[in-house]
Design a protein around this motif. Structure first.
Motif, short mmCIF file in Angstrom:
data_model
loop_
_atom_site.label_atom_id
_atom_site.label_comp_id
_atom_site.label_asym_id
_atom_site.label_seq_id
_atom_site.Cartn_x
_atom_site.Cartn_y
_atom_site.Cartn_z
N UNK A 1 0.86 -1.19 0.00
CA UNK A 1 0.00 0.00 0.00
C UNK A 1 0.89 1.23 0.00
N UNK A 2 0.40 2.30 -0.63
CA UNK A 2 1.18 3.53 -0.76
C UNK A 2 0.84 4.56 0.30
N UNK A 3 -0.15 4.29 1.14
CA UNK A 3 -0.45 5.22 2.23
C UNK A 3 -0.90 4.45 3.47
N UNK A 4 -0.74 5.10 4.61
CA UNK A 4 -1.02 4.42 5.87
C UNK A 4 -2.48 4.11 6.11
N UNK A 5 -3.36 4.98 5.63
CA UNK A 5 -4.79 4.78 5.87
C UNK A 5 -5.30 3.51 5.20
N UNK B 1 4.80 -6.81 9.48
CA UNK B 1 4.52 -5.52 8.84
C UNK B 1 5.83 -4.78 8.60
N UNK B 2 5.96 -4.22 7.39
CA UNK B 2 7.11 -3.39 7.04
C UNK B 2 6.57 -2.01 6.70
N UNK B 3 6.99 -0.99 7.45
CA UNK B 3 6.40 0.34 7.31
C UNK B 3 7.45 1.41 7.02
N UNK B 4 7.15 2.24 6.03
CA UNK B 4 7.90 3.48 5.87
C UNK B 4 7.41 4.44 6.94
N UNK B 5 8.18 5.45 7.28
CA UNK B 5 7.75 6.42 8.29
C UNK B 5 6.98 7.57 7.65
N UNK B 6 7.55 8.15 6.60
CA UNK B 6 6.91 9.31 5.97
C UNK B 6 5.92 8.85 4.91
N UNK B 7 4.66 8.71 5.34
CA UNK B 7 3.60 8.23 4.47
C UNK B 7 2.46 9.25 4.40
N UNK B 8 1.74 9.30 3.30
CA UNK B 8 0.57 10.18 3.23
C UNK B 8 -0.62 9.62 4.00
N UNK B 9 -1.53 10.51 4.40
CA UNK B 9 -2.79 10.21 5.08
C UNK B 9 -2.60 9.74 6.52
N UNK C 1 0.91 8.58 8.82
CA UNK C 1 2.33 8.26 8.73
C UNK C 1 2.64 6.93 9.43
N UNK C 2 3.89 6.50 9.26
CA UNK C 2 4.27 5.19 9.78
C UNK C 2 4.16 5.06 11.28
N UNK C 3 4.49 6.13 12.00
CA UNK C 3 4.39 6.10 13.46
C UNK C 3 2.93 5.95 13.88
N UNK C 4 2.04 6.70 13.23
CA UNK C 4 0.61 6.60 13.55
C UNK C 4 0.08 5.21 13.20
N UNK C 5 0.53 4.69 12.08
CA UNK C 5 0.09 3.36 11.64
C UNK C 5 0.56 2.29 12.62
N UNK C 6 1.82 2.38 13.06
CA UNK C 6 2.34 1.40 14.02
C UNK C 6 1.56 1.45 15.33
N UNK C 7 1.22 2.66 15.76
CA UNK C 7 0.43 2.80 17.00
C UNK C 7 -0.93 2.14 16.85
N UNK C 8 -1.58 2.36 15.71
CA UNK C 8 -2.89 1.77 15.46
C UNK C 8 -2.80 0.24 15.38
N UNK C 9 -1.74 -0.26 14.75
CA UNK C 9 -1.53 -1.70 14.64
C UNK C 9 -1.33 -2.32 16.03
N UNK C 10 -0.50 -1.67 16.85
CA UNK C 10 -0.23 -2.19 18.18
C UNK C 10 -1.48 -2.21 19.07
N UNK C 11 -2.39 -1.28 18.84
CA UNK C 11 -3.63 -1.28 19.63
C UNK C 11 -4.49 -2.50 19.31
N UNK C 12 -4.33 -3.05 18.12
CA UNK C 12 -5.11 -4.22 17.71
C UNK C 12 -4.34 -5.52 17.86
#
Length: 228
Positions: free
Chosen positions: A32-36, A50-58, A60-71
Protein backbone atom coordinates in the motif's frame (compact mmCIF):
# COMPACT_ATOMS: atom_id res chain seq x y z
CA UNK A 1 4.04 -25.04 3.84
CA UNK A 2 2.03 -21.86 3.30
CA UNK A 3 3.89 -18.65 2.56
CA UNK A 4 3.96 -15.93 5.19
CA UNK A 5 1.93 -12.81 4.52
CA UNK A 6 3.58 -9.40 4.79
CA UNK A 7 2.01 -5.94 4.94
CA UNK A 8 4.35 -3.55 3.11
CA UNK A 9 3.69 0.21 3.16
CA UNK A 10 5.85 2.51 1.02
CA UNK A 11 4.87 5.56 -1.07
CA UNK A 12 8.04 5.69 -3.20
CA UNK A 13 6.89 3.88 -6.35
CA UNK A 14 10.31 2.73 -7.55
CA UNK A 15 11.54 1.57 -4.16
CA UNK A 16 8.24 -0.17 -3.45
CA UNK A 17 8.41 -2.06 -6.74
CA UNK A 18 12.00 -3.20 -6.20
CA UNK A 19 11.48 -4.24 -2.58
CA UNK A 20 8.17 -5.99 -3.19
CA UNK A 21 9.59 -7.77 -6.23
CA UNK A 22 12.42 -9.20 -4.11
CA UNK A 23 10.20 -10.12 -1.17
CA UNK A 24 7.61 -11.83 -3.37
CA UNK A 25 10.17 -14.53 -4.14
CA UNK A 26 9.67 -15.74 -0.56
CA UNK A 27 6.46 -14.22 0.84
CA UNK A 28 2.98 -13.08 -0.07
CA UNK A 29 3.22 -9.29 -0.07
CA UNK A 30 0.36 -6.79 0.10
CA UNK A 31 1.68 -3.33 -0.77
CA UNK A 32 0.00 0.00 0.00
CA UNK A 33 1.18 3.53 -0.76
CA UNK A 34 -0.45 5.22 2.23
CA UNK A 35 -1.02 4.42 5.87
CA UNK A 36 -4.79 4.78 5.87
CA UNK A 37 -5.39 2.09 3.23
CA UNK A 38 -2.82 -0.15 4.89
CA UNK A 39 -4.60 0.06 8.23
CA UNK A 40 -7.96 -0.75 6.63
CA UNK A 41 -6.35 -3.87 5.18
CA UNK A 42 -4.80 -4.75 8.54
CA UNK A 43 -8.23 -4.68 10.17
CA UNK A 44 -9.58 -7.30 7.78
CA UNK A 45 -6.55 -9.42 6.83
CA UNK A 46 -4.18 -11.60 8.85
CA UNK A 47 -0.53 -10.60 8.47
CA UNK A 48 2.56 -12.35 9.80
CA UNK A 49 4.77 -9.24 9.69
CA UNK A 50 4.52 -5.52 8.84
CA UNK A 51 7.11 -3.39 7.04
CA UNK A 52 6.40 0.34 7.31
CA UNK A 53 7.90 3.48 5.87
CA UNK A 54 7.75 6.42 8.29
CA UNK A 55 6.91 9.31 5.97
CA UNK A 56 3.60 8.23 4.47
CA UNK A 57 0.57 10.18 3.23
CA UNK A 58 -2.79 10.21 5.08
CA UNK A 59 -1.41 8.29 8.08
CA UNK A 60 2.33 8.26 8.73
CA UNK A 61 4.27 5.19 9.78
CA UNK A 62 4.39 6.10 13.46
CA UNK A 63 0.61 6.60 13.55
CA UNK A 64 0.09 3.36 11.64
CA UNK A 65 2.34 1.40 14.02
CA UNK A 66 0.43 2.80 17.00
CA UNK A 67 -2.89 1.77 15.46
CA UNK A 68 -1.53 -1.70 14.64
CA UNK A 69 -0.23 -2.19 18.18
CA UNK A 70 -3.63 -1.28 19.63
CA UNK A 71 -5.11 -4.22 17.71
CA UNK A 72 -2.21 -6.66 17.83
CA UNK A 73 0.68 -6.58 20.30
CA UNK A 74 2.50 -9.55 18.79
CA UNK A 75 2.85 -9.03 15.02
CA UNK A 76 6.46 -8.04 14.20
CA UNK A 77 6.92 -4.50 12.85
CA UNK A 78 9.97 -3.30 10.92
CA UNK A 79 10.41 0.36 10.02
CA UNK A 80 12.24 1.28 6.82
CA UNK A 81 12.96 4.98 6.80
CA UNK A 82 15.11 7.78 5.41
CA UNK A 83 14.81 9.48 8.81
CA UNK A 84 18.23 8.89 10.33
CA UNK A 85 18.01 10.82 13.59
CA UNK A 86 18.49 8.81 16.76
CA UNK A 87 15.29 10.35 18.11
CA UNK A 88 13.26 8.93 15.21
CA UNK A 89 14.74 5.45 15.69
CA UNK A 90 14.00 5.54 19.42
CA UNK A 91 10.47 6.83 18.81
CA UNK A 92 9.77 3.94 16.45
CA UNK A 93 11.03 1.38 18.97
CA UNK A 94 9.05 2.95 21.79
CA UNK A 95 5.91 2.61 19.68
CA UNK A 96 6.47 -1.14 19.66
CA UNK A 97 8.49 -1.74 16.50
CA UNK A 98 10.87 -4.68 16.52
CA UNK A 99 13.48 -3.04 14.31
CA UNK A 100 14.28 0.17 12.41
CA UNK A 101 16.34 0.05 9.22
CA UNK A 102 17.65 3.24 7.63
CA UNK A 103 17.44 3.71 3.86
CA UNK A 104 19.25 2.69 1.76
CA UNK A 105 19.11 -0.85 3.14
CA UNK A 106 20.27 -4.13 1.66
CA UNK A 107 17.68 -6.71 0.69
CA UNK A 108 19.85 -9.41 2.26
CA UNK A 109 19.73 -7.68 5.64
CA UNK A 110 15.98 -7.03 5.38
CA UNK A 111 15.19 -10.65 4.50
CA UNK A 112 17.48 -11.90 7.29
CA UNK A 113 15.64 -9.76 9.84
CA UNK A 114 12.25 -10.84 8.48
CA UNK A 115 13.23 -14.48 8.92
CA UNK A 116 14.44 -13.90 12.49
CA UNK A 117 11.16 -12.25 13.50
CA UNK A 118 8.99 -14.80 11.70
CA UNK A 119 10.79 -17.69 13.38
CA UNK A 120 10.38 -16.05 16.76
CA UNK A 121 6.66 -15.53 16.13
CA UNK A 122 6.24 -19.18 15.16
CA UNK A 123 7.75 -20.23 18.48
CA UNK A 124 5.51 -17.94 20.50
CA UNK A 125 2.47 -20.31 20.82
CA UNK A 126 4.68 -22.71 22.75
CA UNK A 127 4.86 -20.21 25.63
CA UNK A 128 2.96 -21.59 28.58
CA UNK A 129 -0.07 -19.52 29.45
CA UNK A 130 0.85 -19.01 33.06
CA UNK A 131 1.32 -15.90 35.15
CA UNK A 132 3.94 -15.08 37.73
CA UNK A 133 4.36 -12.47 40.42
CA UNK A 134 6.89 -9.70 39.88
CA UNK A 135 6.85 -7.79 43.14
CA UNK A 136 3.40 -6.22 43.32
CA UNK A 137 2.81 -6.89 39.61
CA UNK A 138 1.47 -9.99 37.90
CA UNK A 139 3.19 -10.89 34.63
CA UNK A 140 1.28 -12.73 31.90
CA UNK A 141 3.93 -13.55 29.24
CA UNK A 142 1.49 -15.25 26.87
CA UNK A 143 -0.56 -12.07 26.58
CA UNK A 144 2.36 -9.62 26.92
CA UNK A 145 0.76 -8.03 29.97
CA UNK A 146 1.69 -6.70 33.38
CA UNK A 147 -1.18 -6.26 35.82
CA UNK A 148 -1.46 -4.32 39.06
CA UNK A 149 -4.46 -3.16 41.07
CA UNK A 150 -6.87 -4.14 38.31
CA UNK A 151 -4.96 -2.20 35.63
CA UNK A 152 -3.22 -3.86 32.70
CA UNK A 153 -0.07 -2.56 31.02
CA UNK A 154 0.40 -4.04 27.55
CA UNK A 155 3.97 -4.85 26.60
CA UNK A 156 5.37 -5.43 23.13
CA UNK A 157 6.50 -8.95 22.28
CA UNK A 158 10.13 -7.87 22.64
CA UNK A 159 9.54 -6.20 26.02
CA UNK A 160 7.76 -9.31 27.24
CA UNK A 161 10.61 -11.55 26.05
CA UNK A 162 13.15 -9.25 27.73
CA UNK A 163 11.26 -9.30 31.03
CA UNK A 164 10.97 -13.10 30.89
CA UNK A 165 14.73 -13.36 30.30
CA UNK A 166 15.35 -11.12 33.32
CA UNK A 167 12.99 -13.18 35.47
CA UNK A 168 14.64 -16.43 34.40
CA UNK A 169 17.90 -14.90 35.66
CA UNK A 170 16.50 -12.93 38.60
CA UNK A 171 19.15 -11.39 40.89
CA UNK A 172 21.91 -12.54 38.53
CA UNK A 173 23.92 -10.43 36.10
CA UNK A 174 22.97 -10.74 32.44
CA UNK A 175 25.67 -9.67 30.01
CA UNK A 176 24.62 -7.26 27.26
CA UNK A 177 25.75 -9.69 24.58
CA UNK A 178 23.72 -12.49 26.17
CA UNK A 179 20.54 -10.40 26.04
CA UNK A 180 21.20 -9.20 22.48
CA UNK A 181 21.90 -12.69 21.17
CA UNK A 182 18.88 -14.18 22.93
CA UNK A 183 16.39 -11.54 21.75
CA UNK A 184 17.83 -10.16 18.52
CA UNK A 185 20.10 -12.93 17.36
CA UNK A 186 23.06 -10.55 17.09
CA UNK A 187 25.35 -8.45 19.28
CA UNK A 188 25.00 -5.24 17.26
CA UNK A 189 25.40 -1.56 18.25
CA UNK A 190 21.99 -0.46 17.02
CA UNK A 191 20.31 -3.49 18.56
CA UNK A 192 22.04 -2.47 21.77
CA UNK A 193 20.38 0.93 21.48
CA UNK A 194 17.05 -0.81 20.98
CA UNK A 195 17.65 -2.91 24.08
CA UNK A 196 18.36 0.23 26.11
CA UNK A 197 15.00 1.67 25.04
CA UNK A 198 13.11 -1.43 26.18
CA UNK A 199 14.98 -1.57 29.49
CA UNK A 200 14.18 2.11 30.06
CA UNK A 201 10.47 1.42 29.56
CA UNK A 202 10.51 -1.51 31.97
CA UNK A 203 12.25 0.68 34.54
CA UNK A 204 9.54 3.32 34.20
CA UNK A 205 6.84 0.71 34.72
CA UNK A 206 8.49 -0.79 37.79
CA UNK A 207 9.34 2.51 39.46
CA UNK A 208 5.99 2.19 41.28
CA UNK A 209 7.44 -0.74 43.23
CA UNK A 210 10.49 0.16 45.29
CA UNK A 211 11.36 -3.52 45.69
CA UNK A 212 12.06 -3.93 41.97
CA UNK A 213 14.97 -2.41 40.11
CA UNK A 214 16.97 -3.11 36.98
CA UNK A 215 20.57 -2.35 37.85
CA UNK A 216 23.10 -1.22 35.29
CA UNK A 217 26.38 -3.10 35.70
CA UNK A 218 28.97 -0.85 33.98
CA UNK A 219 30.67 -2.37 30.93
CA UNK A 220 29.02 -5.74 31.64
CA UNK A 221 25.23 -5.72 31.53
CA UNK A 222 22.18 -5.61 33.78
CA UNK A 223 20.65 -7.31 36.77
CA UNK A 224 16.98 -7.52 37.75
CA UNK A 225 16.82 -7.26 41.54
CA UNK A 226 13.59 -8.15 43.33
CA UNK A 227 13.45 -7.96 47.10
CA UNK A 228 11.22 -10.66 48.51
Amino acid sequence: MSRKKILYVEDDTTLAFLTADNLEQYYDVMHFANGAEAFEAFKTEEFDLCILDVMLPLMDGFELATAIRERNVAVPIIFLSAKTLKEDRIKGLKLGADDYLVKPYSMEELILKIEVFLQRSQKQPAVKKTTCDVGTFVFDPANYALMKNGETITLTERESALLKLFLDNKNNILKRETILTALWGTDDYFMGRSMDVFISRLRKIFKEDENIRIENIPRIGFKLVIKE
